[in-house]
Design an enzyme around this catalytic site. Structure first.
Site, short mmCIF file in Angstrom:
data_model
loop_
_atom_site.label_atom_id
_atom_site.label_comp_id
_atom_site.label_asym_id
_atom_site.label_seq_id
_atom_site.Cartn_x
_atom_site.Cartn_y
_atom_site.Cartn_z
N CYS A 131 0.49 -1.33 -0.38
CA CYS A 131 -0.54 -0.20 0.23
C CYS A 131 0.60 1.33 0.04
O CYS A 131 1.68 1.63 0.50
CB CYS A 131 -0.97 -0.04 1.61
SG CYS A 131 -1.35 1.66 1.39
N CYS A 145 0.60 3.69 3.20
CA CYS A 145 0.63 3.45 4.25
C CYS A 145 2.19 3.19 4.36
O CYS A 145 3.01 3.63 5.34
CB CYS A 145 0.52 1.42 4.50
SG CYS A 145 -1.32 1.44 4.03
#
Length: 105
Positions: A30, A33
């Protein structure tokens, strides 16, 4: 203090704290993230007296992510005494995150 890694196995014991615990639900693939990680590390260092930052990899710990209805990552949930009190979704700069956590810090 740096952030701590949590798993399905130890999640409940980590969030049972008098001090608020911000849990970062994330995954290695991600992009947002990955961008959020250094922001959370800085916050963890700066606010270690008032806040514990924990990271839970949703790919490795799907049971906890599912139990809390995590549909998008990064999702950050703040727990106090084992109960969720706030949820934040998506990347945000440190100052924005601090502002959103004002009532917690």
């Amino acid at each position: 203090m740096a952030s701590i890694k949590v798993t399905d196995k130890d999640f409940q014991s980590v969030i049972q704290s008098d001090k608020p615990v911000l849990v970062d639900f994330w995954a290695a693939w991600c992009g947002p993230c990955v961008m959020m990680a250094p922001v959370l590390e800085e916050l963890s260092e700066e606010e270690s007296e008032h806040l514990t930052v924990a990271k839970l990899n949703v790919d490795e710990n799907p049971r906890t992510a599912s139990a809390y209805g995590i549909m998008s990552i990064p999702t950050m949930m703040v727990f106090k005494n084992g109960k969720p009190i706030q949820q934040l979704v998506g990347f945000m700069p440190k100052q924005v995150l601090r502002g959103r956590l004002k009532g917690v810090l």
